[in-house]
Motif scaffolding. Sequence first.
Motif, short mmCIF file in Angstrom:
data_model
loop_
_atom_site.label_atom_id
_atom_site.label_comp_id
_atom_site.label_asym_id
_atom_site.label_seq_id
_atom_site.Cartn_x
_atom_site.Cartn_y
_atom_site.Cartn_z
N LEU A 273 31.72 70.94 -49.01
CA LEU A 273 32.32 69.80 -49.74
C LEU A 273 32.97 70.30 -51.02
O LEU A 273 34.06 69.86 -51.40
N SER B 232 24.42 64.62 -49.14
CA SER B 232 25.16 64.31 -47.90
C SER B 232 24.61 65.16 -46.76
O SER B 232 23.88 66.14 -46.98
N ALA B 233 25.01 64.81 -45.54
CA ALA B 233 24.48 65.52 -44.36
C ALA B 233 25.22 66.83 -44.16
O ALA B 233 24.94 67.57 -43.21
N GLN B 234 26.20 67.12 -45.03
CA GLN B 234 26.97 68.37 -44.85
C GLN B 234 26.56 69.35 -45.95
O GLN B 234 26.19 68.94 -47.04
N TRP C 123 41.18 64.20 -48.23
CA TRP C 123 42.02 62.99 -48.22
C TRP C 123 41.68 62.12 -49.43
O TRP C 123 42.56 61.64 -50.14
N ARG C 124 40.36 61.98 -49.70
CA ARG C 124 39.95 61.10 -50.80
C ARG C 124 40.51 61.58 -52.14
O ARG C 124 41.11 60.82 -52.90
N SER D 181 31.58 66.99 -37.17
CA SER D 181 31.32 66.11 -38.33
C SER D 181 31.58 66.87 -39.63
O SER D 181 32.00 66.29 -40.62
N ARG E 52 35.21 66.73 -40.19
CA ARG E 52 35.61 65.36 -40.56
C ARG E 52 35.27 65.12 -42.04
O ARG E 52 36.08 64.62 -42.81
N ALA E 53 34.08 65.55 -42.45
CA ALA E 53 33.68 65.33 -43.84
C ALA E 53 34.61 66.10 -44.77
O ALA E 53 35.07 65.58 -45.80
N PHE F 82 27.26 63.53 -52.93
CA PHE F 82 27.62 64.80 -52.25
C PHE F 82 26.38 65.66 -52.08
O PHE F 82 26.17 66.30 -51.06
N MET G 168 24.28 69.98 -38.61
CA MET G 168 25.27 68.97 -38.20
C MET G 168 26.40 69.68 -37.42
O MET G 168 26.75 70.81 -37.70
N LEU H 84 37.88 64.37 -44.88
CA LEU H 84 37.71 63.08 -45.56
C LEU H 84 37.74 63.27 -47.08
O LEU H 84 38.40 62.54 -47.82
N LEU H 85 37.01 64.30 -47.52
CA LEU H 85 36.91 64.53 -48.97
C LEU H 85 38.27 64.97 -49.52
O LEU H 85 38.71 64.53 -50.59
#
Lengths: 227, 212, 48, 245
Positions: free
Chosen positions: A99, A92-94, A15-16, A5, A8-9, A89, A1, A12-13
Amino acid sequence: MSTASLNRAFALLLWRDLLLAFRRRTELLNPLLFFVLVTTLFPLGIGADPALLRAVAPGIIWVAALLAAMLSLDSVFRSDFEDGSLEQFLISAQPLSVLVLAKVIAHWLITGLPLLIVAPLLGLLLHMSGASIAALLLTLLLGTPVLSLIGAIGVALTVGLRRGGVILSLLVLPLYIPVLIFAADAVATSGAGLPITAHLSLLAALLVLSVSLSPLATAAALKISLS
Amino acid sequence: MAAVATDTGLNARHLACMRNDRNLFEQLSFRLGCGQALILEGRNGSGKTSLLRILCGMRQPDDGRLHWDGEDIFRLGPEYHAQIAYVGHRDGVKQDLSAGENLRLARGLGAPNPAFSIEAALDRVELWEHEDVLARNLSAGQQRRLALARLLVTRAKLWILDEPFTSLDSHGIDIVESLFANHLAGGGMLAVTSHHPVSLNDADIIRINLST
Amino acid sequence: MGGYAAYVWSSYAIALVVLVANVMVPIIQRRKLLARLARRQRRERRQP
Amino acid sequence: MLRFFHQLGSPKHFYRIAGSWIPWLAAACAVLMLYGLYQGMVVAPTDYQQGDSYRIMFIHVPSAWMSLFIYVVMAAAGAIGLIWHMKLAEVIAISSAPIGASFTFLALITGSIWGKPMWGTWWVWDARLTSELILLFLYLGVMALYGAIDDKRTAARATAILAIVGVVNIPIIHYSVEWWNTLHQGPTVTKFGAPSIDIRMLIPLLVMAVAFKLFYVLVVLMRARLEVLERERNARWVRELVEAS
C-alpha cells in the motif's frame, strides 16, 4: 491474501490518491512553481554570464528539483494521518509495504513527474545545450522516483510529530546526495558531448534498490509512528 | 450460543500496557468467541483506546500475548487484519471522496463482503441515495454512520469500535445497535468502548472495567 | 615541532575537550537525574 | 513482564555489571591514551615530507574510524532492539549516537586543521572529509529524531529504523562521493591515510585506535546506565537506589 485482491487494493489506492489530487488540482502547481522560482533565483544571484550559467546549470536545476520533491513529501501521509485513514491502511488485509508503494508512486506521478514538463524551460533559461537538456529529462525521469521513495521513509518517521517538516529535511537530504551527484554529473557530462550510460545505469541501480527496500522501511516506520 | 471451542476467536493472556511510565493495565486476560461482545468501561485515560489498538495489532503490548485462533496476531499480520474492522475516534473518512468512493476503498482494502453492495450498506445506515455525495457535505452524524457502514462492506468477523456512538442521535444509535445485534447473531464478535450503555439485549457480554 | 606546533597542539587540545566533554556530560546528567528522582519520590511520599 | 526482560540481563542486572566495569575501563583508557600520546609525540620521528604536522593523524584517523564503527554498532543494536524487542539494545543504540557524533566532529576538525599546512586552506572537498561531513548529518538526523518524539520507546524504535536506513546508505554515499571527487579533483591521490608508514608511526596509531574503542565502551555504558535509570524510574530497585544516594 490472493494476488488478485493485492493488485486490486494497489490499483484502488493509486486511483484514490490520483483522484484526490485531481480534485485539488490547483495544489498540483505548487511543486512546479517552487521548482521554477528557485531556479530563476540563481542567475539573479550569480549573474547572467551564459558560460558561467551553462557550467552551473546542471547542479542548480537538480538541487532545485530535489528541494521541490522534498517539500511536497509532507502530503504523502499527512492528510491520511489526520483523518484516520492511515490507521485503516495499517489494519488492512494487504501487506502495508504494498500500500505504501502505491501511495509513493501516486505521489511521484503527482509531484515528481510534472517536474519534467518544466525542466526544458529551465534548461533554456540557463543556456543549456540540447544534449544536456535531454540528459536532464532522462536523469529526472530516473531520479525523481528515488526522491519520493527515500523521502517516504523520512515522512513515515516524522508523520506523528507536530513540527516534523523541519526534521524531515535533515533526515532525507543526506540520503539524496548520491542521486544528486550522479544526475547532475550526467547532465554536465552530456553537455560536454560525452556518453552518460554509466551515470544512467547507476541511477537505475539506485532506483531498483529504493523500489525494493524503501517501502519495507517506510511500512516499518509507519507502524512505529502509529503505535 | 455456539460452544466456544478452546482456541477459536480472540484469546488475550496477561496483557500489559504502559504509557510513559505509568501502568495503564496489567495481567489482563480474557477470551472472546463467536457471538460474544466485549464492552470496555473505565474513565478517560484508563487505557481503553490503547487496549483497542493492541487488539487491532497496531500497538505492541508491553507484556502478554494475544492469539487469534491459536496463533499470535503479530505473526499472522495481514491474515489477522482481514478478520477485523476498526472504527476509531477519527472516522477514517476522506472528505474529498464521495460516500460511495469511501466504501469502495474500504471494501478493496479488506476482504470484500458479497452480502452487502455499496448501495445496500449505505441503505442499511439510512444514507439512502448518498452514494455520490462528497463526505465533506455530510453532517458529523452522517459521517459517523458512513464510517460504521464500512463494517458491512468487508467480511470482518471481529468489529473493534472506539466510542461508536459519538455524534450520533438516538435514532442513529438504534441503527448501530441493530447492526451489532445482527453481527453477533451471525457469529460475529465485537469489542467496543462506550460511555453510554450499549444495549445488546440477549448477546453474551463480557464487561471489563480498566479503571478499577 | 618544526613550525607546525600550533596546528598539532590545537588538534590535541580540541580532542581533549571533546573527550572530556563526552565523559563529563553523563556524570553531570546523572547527578541531575538522581536529584530529580529524589525530589519526585519525596513529593510522592508527601501526598500518597 | 516476560517480554520486558527476556533479553540478555534485566536492566537492574545490566546497571550493576556496567557500573563495575566503568572504573576499569576508565583506567585502561587513560593509560592507553597517555602511552599513545607519548609514542606519537616523542618516539615517532619527524616525517621527511610533512615535518611534524602529520602527528595530527594519531587523532584524526582513529576518530574517523570510530565515527564509522559507532554508526554501524548503533544500527546493529537498533536492529536487535527492533527485531527481538530487546530494551537494552535500544538503550545502547541511542546512547551511542552522541558519542559517534562527537568522534565525527573531531575527525572533521582535526582533518581540516591537518589540511591547513598541507594545502593552505581550512577546508578541502576531499572524498574522505566530505563523507565524514555527510556522516555527521546522519548522526544529527538520528539525534534530532530521537529528541523530537516524546515517548522514549517509540523514539528509540524510530531512530533504529533511521540508523538502519543510514547504514545501508553509507557505502552508497561514500562511493558516490569518491566518484564525484575523482571527477572534480582529478587523480591527485590525496594521501589522507597514513603516509609511508614507519613502524614507530604505526604503533601510536593503533594504540590510539584501541584507546578510542575503550573510550566508546566506557561512555556508552555510562550513558546507557543513565537511560536505564530514567526508564526504570518506577522500579523498586531504582527507588531504593535513589533513596540511598
